[in-house]
Design an enzyme around this catalytic site. Structure first.
Site, PDB file in Angstrom:
ATOM      1  N   ARG A 138       0.845  -1.192   0.000  1.00 51.02           N
ATOM      2  CA  ARG A 138       0.000   0.000   0.000  1.00 51.02           C
ATOM      3  C   ARG A 138       0.880   1.241   0.000  1.00 51.02           C
ATOM      4  O   ARG A 138       1.099   1.883   1.029  1.00 51.02           O
ATOM      5  CB  ARG A 138      -0.895  -0.030   1.237  1.00 51.02           C
ATOM      6  CG  ARG A 138      -2.076  -0.969   1.049  1.00 51.02           C
ATOM      7  CD  ARG A 138      -2.871  -1.117   2.325  1.00 51.02           C
ATOM      8  NE  ARG A 138      -2.284  -2.108   3.191  1.00 51.02           N
ATOM      9  CZ  ARG A 138      -2.633  -2.317   4.463  1.00 51.02           C
ATOM     10  NH1 ARG A 138      -3.570  -1.572   5.013  1.00 51.02           N
ATOM     11  NH2 ARG A 138      -2.049  -3.247   5.188  1.00 51.02           N
ATOM     12  N   ASP A 176       2.239   4.934  -0.263  1.00 49.84           N
ATOM     13  CA  ASP A 176       1.697   6.182   0.265  1.00 49.84           C
ATOM     14  C   ASP A 176       1.533   7.245  -0.833  1.00 49.84           C
ATOM     15  O   ASP A 176       2.056   7.084  -1.930  1.00 49.84           O
ATOM     16  CB  ASP A 176       2.704   6.701   1.303  1.00 49.84           C
ATOM     17  CG  ASP A 176       2.010   7.219   2.551  1.00 49.84           C
ATOM     18  OD1 ASP A 176       0.784   7.437   2.528  1.00 49.84           O
ATOM     19  OD2 ASP A 176       2.707   7.382   3.573  1.00 49.84           O
ATOM     20  N   ARG A 214      10.954   5.887   4.184  1.00 48.80           N
ATOM     21  CA  ARG A 214      11.184   7.333   4.241  1.00 48.80           C
ATOM     22  C   ARG A 214      11.781   7.765   5.580  1.00 48.80           C
ATOM     23  O   ARG A 214      12.597   8.687   5.632  1.00 48.80           O
ATOM     24  CB  ARG A 214       9.879   8.071   3.956  1.00 48.80           C
ATOM     25  CG  ARG A 214       9.439   7.841   2.497  1.00 48.80           C
ATOM     26  CD  ARG A 214       8.002   8.239   2.281  1.00 48.80           C
ATOM     27  NE  ARG A 214       7.786   9.606   2.700  1.00 48.80           N
ATOM     28  CZ  ARG A 214       6.605  10.127   2.980  1.00 48.80           C
ATOM     29  NH1 ARG A 214       5.509   9.378   2.871  1.00 48.80           N
ATOM     30  NH2 ARG A 214       6.495  11.369   3.349  1.00 48.80           N
TER      31      ARG A 214
END
Lengths: 272, 272
Positions: free
Chosen positions: A53, A55, A198
């Site tokens: 999934r 972002d 990230r």
């Protein structure tokens, strides 16, 4: 009416103008865009399940997804027909019939991500590289990246997600590669937590700038505490490059994680 | 007031939203955008001369340009200040003081272009690769590309330009490289004519599709006649990758071309 069959496809997308992979109450999602295309093609609502999934703003070169459809069309035709109705920023690459028990997300044994950054202003790569002007000590970044492989709790490098009950990931490998003024950080793990790549890149850049030592980076990892999560690197440097389905890796991970935890849920990927 | 100095810079741009390098009566040009930025910085009209007049939609990674400015600012500061006012799709890379007799266009000894195409739909590279679905015989394309090096008249592979008085170019090297589903065609020549790389790629793709033999491709080259110009490949696959300033190459080219022609004009680059 044909019996439904399960189809598996590799999907590439430019995440710039999407709210991310997953359907949202509002906004343009990759999943929703693929489901609309499938509904136009098959004439009925079609759920599309993705492996990761991703972002908002994150790209994919090798996202994998599956769907069921009762159609007599052959896979090659389905792939071409989906591309004919999809917008230019989503592309179906290979599409094939798969077994009914294949699940893009739950059958995946590992995922691979790449994060790209550059040390010089760029126009041609402004949508897919983070520009970091500060001088980076790459050797120190590589030392910190080398702390990551293994089975570890990555709580400190993740955003909270109500649907995730544990933060243990098995990191197979990481590499921080430098070529001229650009760097690419690649990772392969059985699963990734929300914001994980990230946050790791955010931390590694702090190490590279000398704002944090390699030891402090390791301490954050050990702390398993979101109070220490580094600032997330921007999403546009991140690409989901591949999803792997290796039954041996999958079984091994089940074993390792079962030993570590009782009553774990199925593996899942909560972006990055 | 300082004495004016001449500055040389390398410029990168995403050609998608430009009418090309050269100032036009209307439309957004790269040259005009750089001149506006320079005028804002220096407070007076500043002419910017580029090495290659890239066409609408063509990109550059290594365009070279020069301008004169009477400023006390050092080159590093000028580069940063220009980038601060430039839009995201143009970037100044290195900027340095150069000699008063340097001319980005007339001093260049050779230019390098790269044309990228892919055989599969792509979203991440939709702005910088031509998608060619037809099956290509790469070996035949490579044979045709091997006919190009040498000093030749490329009239058949150029668009008419009123400012060009001869079509002789010295092609140093060409390479058609295949990697997975993508190909990159690279070329280095002393000069390029308007539409030249795109016409060459158009012709090579016809050869690869079996619509034209290698012999016919060679015949078109020999014909020196625009009646045979192949359809131009689209501009977005093309990038000006480098401009070289090698005094030895430059002198050699002057010699070769003077022998071939009397009264030639200065070398110039009419896009591609």
């Amino acid at each position: 009416m044909h019996d439904p069959r399960r189809f598996r496809m590799t999907v590439e997308y430019d995440g710039t103008d999407f709210v991310g992979w997953q359907l949202q109450p509002s906004g343009r999602s990759v999943q929703g865009t693929l489901e609309e295309a499938a509904e136009r093609l098959f004439g009925s609502a079609t759920r599309v399940h993705g492996a990761g999934r991703t972002d908002t703003g994150v790209h994919a070169r090798g996202q994998v997804a599956h769907f069921d459809a009762a159609t007599r069309l052959d896979p090659h035709t389905i792939g071409r027909a989906l591309n004919a109705v999809l917008p230019a920023d989503v592309s179906v690459r290979d599409l094939a019939v798969t077994s009914a028990d294949f699940h893009a997300r739950f059958s995946a044994s590992s995922r691979e991500y790449a994060y790209s950054l550059t040390q010089q202003r760029t126009s041609l790569h402004r949508r897919d590289r983070w520009i970091v002007y500060a001088r980076l000590e790459h050797r120190r970044i590589q030392e910190a990246a080398a702390l990551l492989p293994g089975t570890r709790d990555f709580t400190s490098f993740s955003k909270f997600s109500p649907t995730v009950d544990h933060c243990t990931c098995h990191m197979y490998e990481t590499a921080w590669m430098v070529r001229e003024e650009s760097c690419v950080f690649t990772l392969r793990a059985n699963r990734f937590l929300k914001g994980m790549v990230r946050a790791l890149v955010g931390g590694l850049v702090l190490v590279g700038r000398g704002r944090m030592t390699v030891g402090q980076f390791g301490d954050i990892l050990e702390a398993k505490d979101r109070a220490f999560t580094p600032m997330l690197a921007p999403p546009h440097g991140l690409v989901l490059t591949a999803v792997n389905y290796d039954p041996e890796d999958f079984a091994m991970m089940k074993g390792i994680i079962s030993e570590l935890r009782a009553g774990m849920r199925d593996d899942e990927d909560e972006e990055s």
